[in-house]
Design a protein around this motif. Structure first.
Motif, PDB file in Angstrom:
ATOM      1  N   ASP A  80       0.843  -1.191   0.000  1.00 58.11           N
ATOM      2  CA  ASP A  80       0.000   0.000   0.000  1.00 58.11           C
ATOM      3  C   ASP A  80       0.883   1.247   0.000  1.00 58.11           C
ATOM      4  O   ASP A  80       1.381   1.665   1.036  1.00 58.11           O
ATOM      5  CB  ASP A  80      -0.922  -0.005   1.224  1.00 58.11           C
ATOM      6  CG  ASP A  80      -1.851   1.201   1.257  1.00 58.11           C
ATOM      7  OD1 ASP A  80      -1.925   1.924   0.239  1.00 58.11           O
ATOM      8  OD2 ASP A  80      -2.502   1.428   2.289  1.00 58.11           O
ATOM      9  N   THR A  81       1.067   1.837  -1.159  1.00 60.92           N
ATOM     10  CA  THR A  81       1.920   3.023  -1.281  1.00 60.92           C
ATOM     11  C   THR A  81       1.172   4.310  -0.957  1.00 60.92           C
ATOM     12  O   THR A  81       1.773   5.386  -0.934  1.00 60.92           O
ATOM     13  CB  THR A  81       2.482   3.121  -2.706  1.00 60.92           C
ATOM     14  OG1 THR A  81       1.396   3.161  -3.650  1.00 60.92           O
ATOM     15  CG2 THR A  81       3.373   1.923  -3.012  1.00 60.92           C
ATOM     16  N   SER A  82      -0.143   4.197  -0.711  1.00 64.53           N
ATOM     17  CA  SER A  82      -0.931   5.398  -0.423  1.00 64.53           C
ATOM     18  C   SER A  82      -0.928   5.763   1.057  1.00 64.53           C
ATOM     19  O   SER A  82      -1.427   6.820   1.439  1.00 64.53           O
ATOM     20  CB  SER A  82      -2.385   5.192  -0.885  1.00 64.53           C
ATOM     21  OG  SER A  82      -3.010   4.162  -0.143  1.00 64.53           O
ATOM     22  N   ALA A  83      -0.384   4.897   1.895  1.00 63.43           N
ATOM     23  CA  ALA A  83      -0.382   5.147   3.337  1.00 63.43           C
ATOM     24  C   ALA A  83       0.500   6.345   3.672  1.00 63.43           C
ATOM     25  O   ALA A  83       1.463   6.657   2.963  1.00 63.43           O
ATOM     26  CB  ALA A  83       0.102   3.913   4.083  1.00 63.43           C
ATOM     27  N   ALA A  84       0.178   7.029   4.759  1.00 61.25           N
ATOM     28  CA  ALA A  84       1.006   8.131   5.234  1.00 61.25           C
ATOM     29  C   ALA A  84       2.404   7.609   5.562  1.00 61.25           C
ATOM     30  O   ALA A  84       2.559   6.452   5.971  1.00 61.25           O
ATOM     31  CB  ALA A  84       0.376   8.761   6.473  1.00 61.25           C
ATOM     32  N   PRO A  85       3.436   8.430   5.383  1.00 62.39           N
ATOM     33  CA  PRO A  85       4.815   7.954   5.585  1.00 62.39           C
ATOM     34  C   PRO A  85       5.073   7.215   6.894  1.00 62.39           C
ATOM     35  O   PRO A  85       5.689   6.138   6.869  1.00 62.39           O
ATOM     36  CB  PRO A  85       5.642   9.252   5.479  1.00 62.39           C
ATOM     37  CG  PRO A  85       4.852  10.101   4.551  1.00 62.39           C
ATOM     38  CD  PRO A  85       3.410   9.815   4.881  1.00 62.39           C
ATOM     39  N   PRO A  86       4.616   7.720   8.067  1.00 57.91           N
ATOM     40  CA  PRO A  86       4.889   6.961   9.294  1.00 57.91           C
ATOM     41  C   PRO A  86       4.236   5.580   9.292  1.00 57.91           C
ATOM     42  O   PRO A  86       4.815   4.609   9.793  1.00 57.91           O
ATOM     43  CB  PRO A  86       4.302   7.852  10.398  1.00 57.91           C
ATOM     44  CG  PRO A  86       4.266   9.220   9.806  1.00 57.91           C
ATOM     45  CD  PRO A  86       3.954   8.998   8.362  1.00 57.91           C
ATOM     46  N   GLN A  87       3.021   5.481   8.740  1.00 63.46           N
ATOM     47  CA  GLN A  87       2.356   4.191   8.685  1.00 63.46           C
ATOM     48  C   GLN A  87       3.050   3.265   7.695  1.00 63.46           C
ATOM     49  O   GLN A  87       3.259   2.078   7.981  1.00 63.46           O
ATOM     50  CB  GLN A  87       0.885   4.381   8.298  1.00 63.46           C
ATOM     51  CG  GLN A  87       0.056   5.081   9.347  1.00 63.46           C
ATOM     52  CD  GLN A  87      -1.389   5.253   8.930  1.00 63.46           C
ATOM     53  OE1 GLN A  87      -1.722   5.151   7.742  1.00 63.46           O
ATOM     54  NE2 GLN A  87      -2.256   5.527   9.874  1.00 63.46           N
ATOM     55  N   ARG A  88       3.413   3.799   6.549  1.00 65.58           N
ATOM     56  CA  ARG A  88       4.103   2.967   5.558  1.00 65.58           C
ATOM     57  C   ARG A  88       5.435   2.463   6.112  1.00 65.58           C
ATOM     58  O   ARG A  88       5.826   1.317   5.862  1.00 65.58           O
ATOM     59  CB  ARG A  88       4.322   3.762   4.278  1.00 65.58           C
ATOM     60  CG  ARG A  88       5.084   2.978   3.217  1.00 65.58           C
ATOM     61  CD  ARG A  88       4.866   3.479   1.815  1.00 65.58           C
ATOM     62  NE  ARG A  88       5.758   2.817   0.874  1.00 65.58           N
ATOM     63  CZ  ARG A  88       5.610   1.576   0.452  1.00 65.58           C
ATOM     64  NH1 ARG A  88       4.575   0.845   0.886  1.00 65.58           N
ATOM     65  NH2 ARG A  88       6.459   1.033  -0.395  1.00 65.58           N
ATOM     66  N   ALA A  89       6.129   3.311   6.868  1.00 62.57           N
ATOM     67  CA  ALA A  89       7.378   2.872   7.491  1.00 62.57           C
ATOM     68  C   ALA A  89       7.129   1.683   8.414  1.00 62.57           C
ATOM     69  O   ALA A  89       7.916   0.732   8.457  1.00 62.57           O
ATOM     70  CB  ALA A  89       8.008   4.028   8.263  1.00 62.57           C
ATOM     71  N   LEU A  90       6.023   1.728   9.142  1.00 61.78           N
ATOM     72  CA  LEU A  90       5.667   0.626  10.041  1.00 61.78           C
ATOM     73  C   LEU A  90       5.412  -0.654   9.251  1.00 61.78           C
ATOM     74  O   LEU A  90       5.830  -1.744   9.654  1.00 61.78           O
ATOM     75  CB  LEU A  90       4.428   1.014  10.846  1.00 61.78           C
ATOM     76  CG  LEU A  90       4.150   0.232  12.126  1.00 61.78           C
ATOM     77  CD1 LEU A  90       5.254   0.430  13.135  1.00 61.78           C
ATOM     78  CD2 LEU A  90       2.813   0.660  12.707  1.00 61.78           C
ATOM     79  N   TYR A  91       4.733  -0.526   8.107  1.00 57.06           N
ATOM     80  CA  TYR A  91       4.453  -1.697   7.266  1.00 57.06           C
ATOM     81  C   TYR A  91       5.756  -2.299   6.719  1.00 57.06           C
ATOM     82  O   TYR A  91       5.931  -3.526   6.706  1.00 57.06           O
ATOM     83  CB  TYR A  91       3.555  -1.321   6.101  1.00 57.06           C
ATOM     84  CG  TYR A  91       2.228  -0.695   6.478  1.00 57.06           C
ATOM     85  CD1 TYR A  91       1.685  -0.839   7.753  1.00 57.06           C
ATOM     86  CD2 TYR A  91       1.506   0.063   5.555  1.00 57.06           C
ATOM     87  CE1 TYR A  91       0.477  -0.256   8.095  1.00 57.06           C
ATOM     88  CE2 TYR A  91       0.285   0.645   5.886  1.00 57.06           C
ATOM     89  CZ  TYR A  91      -0.211   0.491   7.153  1.00 57.06           C
ATOM     90  OH  TYR A  91      -1.410   1.072   7.481  1.00 57.06           O
ATOM     91  N   LEU A  92       6.656  -1.426   6.260  1.00 58.02           N
ATOM     92  CA  LEU A  92       7.925  -1.904   5.707  1.00 58.02           C
ATOM     93  C   LEU A  92       8.763  -2.593   6.779  1.00 58.02           C
ATOM     94  O   LEU A  92       9.380  -3.641   6.525  1.00 58.02           O
ATOM     95  CB  LEU A  92       8.710  -0.727   5.115  1.00 58.02           C
ATOM     96  CG  LEU A  92       8.067  -0.019   3.916  1.00 58.02           C
ATOM     97  CD1 LEU A  92       8.900   1.198   3.514  1.00 58.02           C
ATOM     98  CD2 LEU A  92       7.907  -0.966   2.733  1.00 58.02           C
ATOM     99  N   ASP A  93       8.778  -2.039   7.976  1.00 61.20           N
ATOM    100  CA  ASP A  93       9.537  -2.645   9.062  1.00 61.20           C
ATOM    101  C   ASP A  93       8.955  -4.002   9.450  1.00 61.20           C
ATOM    102  O   ASP A  93       9.700  -4.937   9.755  1.00 61.20           O
ATOM    103  CB  ASP A  93       9.539  -1.707  10.269  1.00 61.20           C
ATOM    104  CG  ASP A  93      10.348  -2.259  11.422  1.00 61.20           C
ATOM    105  OD1 ASP A  93      11.571  -2.397  11.284  1.00 61.20           O
ATOM    106  OD2 ASP A  93       9.745  -2.575  12.466  1.00 61.20           O
ATOM    107  N   GLY A  94       7.630  -4.100   9.423  1.00 60.32           N
ATOM    108  CA  GLY A  94       7.006  -5.380   9.737  1.00 60.32           C
ATOM    109  C   GLY A  94       7.386  -6.456   8.737  1.00 60.32           C
ATOM    110  O   GLY A  94       7.683  -7.601   9.108  1.00 60.32           O
ATOM    111  N   LEU A  95       7.384  -6.103   7.451  1.00 63.20           N
ATOM    112  CA  LEU A  95       7.796  -7.067   6.426  1.00 63.20           C
ATOM    113  C   LEU A  95       9.263  -7.426   6.584  1.00 63.20           C
ATOM    114  O   LEU A  95       9.646  -8.602   6.458  1.00 63.20           O
ATOM    115  CB  LEU A  95       7.523  -6.488   5.038  1.00 63.20           C
ATOM    116  CG  LEU A  95       7.963  -7.336   3.843  1.00 63.20           C
ATOM    117  CD1 LEU A  95       7.323  -8.717   3.881  1.00 63.20           C
ATOM    118  CD2 LEU A  95       7.631  -6.622   2.532  1.00 63.20           C
ATOM    119  N   ALA A  96      10.101  -6.428   6.886  1.00 62.27           N
ATOM    120  CA  ALA A  96      11.524  -6.688   7.080  1.00 62.27           C
ATOM    121  C   ALA A  96      11.761  -7.654   8.236  1.00 62.27           C
ATOM    122  O   ALA A  96      12.629  -8.534   8.157  1.00 62.27           O
ATOM    123  CB  ALA A  96      12.259  -5.367   7.338  1.00 62.27           C
ATOM    124  N   THR A  97      10.980  -7.517   9.287  1.00 61.85           N
ATOM    125  CA  THR A  97      11.112  -8.415  10.437  1.00 61.85           C
ATOM    126  C   THR A  97      10.828  -9.859  10.038  1.00 61.85           C
ATOM    127  O   THR A  97      11.567 -10.777  10.401  1.00 61.85           O
ATOM    128  CB  THR A  97      10.152  -7.982  11.557  1.00 61.85           C
ATOM    129  OG1 THR A  97      10.502  -6.676  12.014  1.00 61.85           O
ATOM    130  CG2 THR A  97      10.205  -8.956  12.725  1.00 61.85           C
TER     131      THR A  97
END
Length: 334
Positions: A191-208
């Motif tokens: 989801d590239t439409s998410a606000a930057p702080p939320q998108r960062a959280l999504y990316l970190d979750g996938l990285a984990t």
């Protein structure tokens, strides 16, 4: 609006002005939400609750449950315990006001399910009760099934499901559960439409999840992608964000794993710098400091094993000692 699970620490993340926790507790008591109404919730009535028809009591609970997410985690574990109880009470009450007989497509229900799932995950983190975790996952999964494709917080629902499944993987070690967690996190991160702080959280979750899979399969492509995702997450949040420390700690752990695979000294230096950043940018009273100091100690010891510099050994011992002193007496990490 649903809360979001912060991976690794899994604390609710939401940017709002907060009110003192004691005010929230007092207000909830005035609403007469006792323990029995939480552990054994009963619907207020059996009739469907249409959108916009929550009564005044329900609206107050909704506002209070948001406020409980805003108490800084740096206040300490005792505050986190209180916050989890209050959050669980508020989320249960909101589900009670939106019973199962309500339309499953009702937008509020997705947020209610996600919030309750996050609250139960927080309590699992404290009490290690598997039933809490399994219930949390069931709520988060229902939230993903209930949300429409155009629902604005659909990615957040999948992020929360991925967080819960990640916890379950850590508990039972099932590769199938880990794959399900990664799949949910992939949907959230797409989801590239998410606000930057939320998108960062999504990316970190996938990285984990990808790093966990690397630890099982030793496919370095997972580790390299994990590092790229965390670096992107770091760029998305402000320099003064408390999540900068969290993401740098995660970056340090991933890069340290890469050092173990590549055995390149410069890679280890990068890992140490990331862990040092996490420690330097975290307040002394933060519960996260214990983990950050332990990870920094591990990285410094790796450099000592490579260079035999006494300062690195002294630094590693000091970091480990500080982490032990911060740990509760009943901590499973001791």
């Amino acid at each position: 609006e649903p809360l979001l699970a912060c991976h690794r620490c899994r604390l609710p993340q939401q940017v709002r002005k907060f009110c003192p926790l004691k005010v929230v507790v007092v207000q909830l008591r005035r609403l007469k939400l006792d323990e029995r109404s939480i552990e054994c919730p009963e619907p207020v009535d059996s009739s469907p609750v249409a959108e916009g028809e929550l009564d005044g009591r329900g609206k107050q609970v909704r506002k209070l449950s948001w406020r409980t997410s805003e108490v800084p985690s740096a206040w300490g574990h005792h505050v986190n315990d209180c916050r989890q109880v209050v959050s669980i009470r508020a989320s249960h009450a909101r589900l009670i006001l939106c019973p199962d007989s309500a339309p499953r497509s009702m937008p509020q229900r997705v947020g209610y399910l996600s919030n309750l799932g996050i609250a139960l995950m927080s309590r699992y983190q404290r009490d290690n009760r598997l039933d809490d975790l399994e219930t949390a996952i069931s709520y988060c999964r229902e939230a993903t099934e209930t949300s429409a494709l155009d629902y604005p917080f659909r990615a957040g629902a999948y992020n929360n499901l991925g967080a819960g499944l990640g916890y379950l993987y850590g508990r039972i070690g099932s590769l199938e559960v880990l794959e399900a967690s990664i799949e949910a996190n992939e949907i959230a991160a797409a989801d590239t439409s998410a606000a930057p702080p939320q998108r960062a959280l999504y990316l970190d979750g996938l990285a984990t999840g990808l790093r966990d899979r690397y630890m099982r399969t030793r496919d370095v492509r997972d580790l390299e992608r994990s590092i790229d995702l965390i670096r992107e997450a770091i760029k998305l949040v402000p320099d003064n964000s408390p999540n900068q420390a969290l993401y740098h700690d995660h970056l340090g752990s991933c890069v340290r794993s890469l050092y173990e695979w590549m055995d390149e000294f410069q890679v280890l230096e990068t890992a140490i710098s990331a862990h040092q950043f996490a420690v330097d940018h975290t307040s002394d009273d933060s519960p996260a400091m214990m983990g950050y100091q332990n990870n920094l100690g591990n990285a410094l010891h790796d450099r000592y094993a490579r260079t035999h510099e006494k300062d690195d050994l002294v630094g590693a011992l000091a970091s480990w000692k500080a982490a032990i002193e911060r740990a509760p007496a009943d901590s499973p990490h001791l």
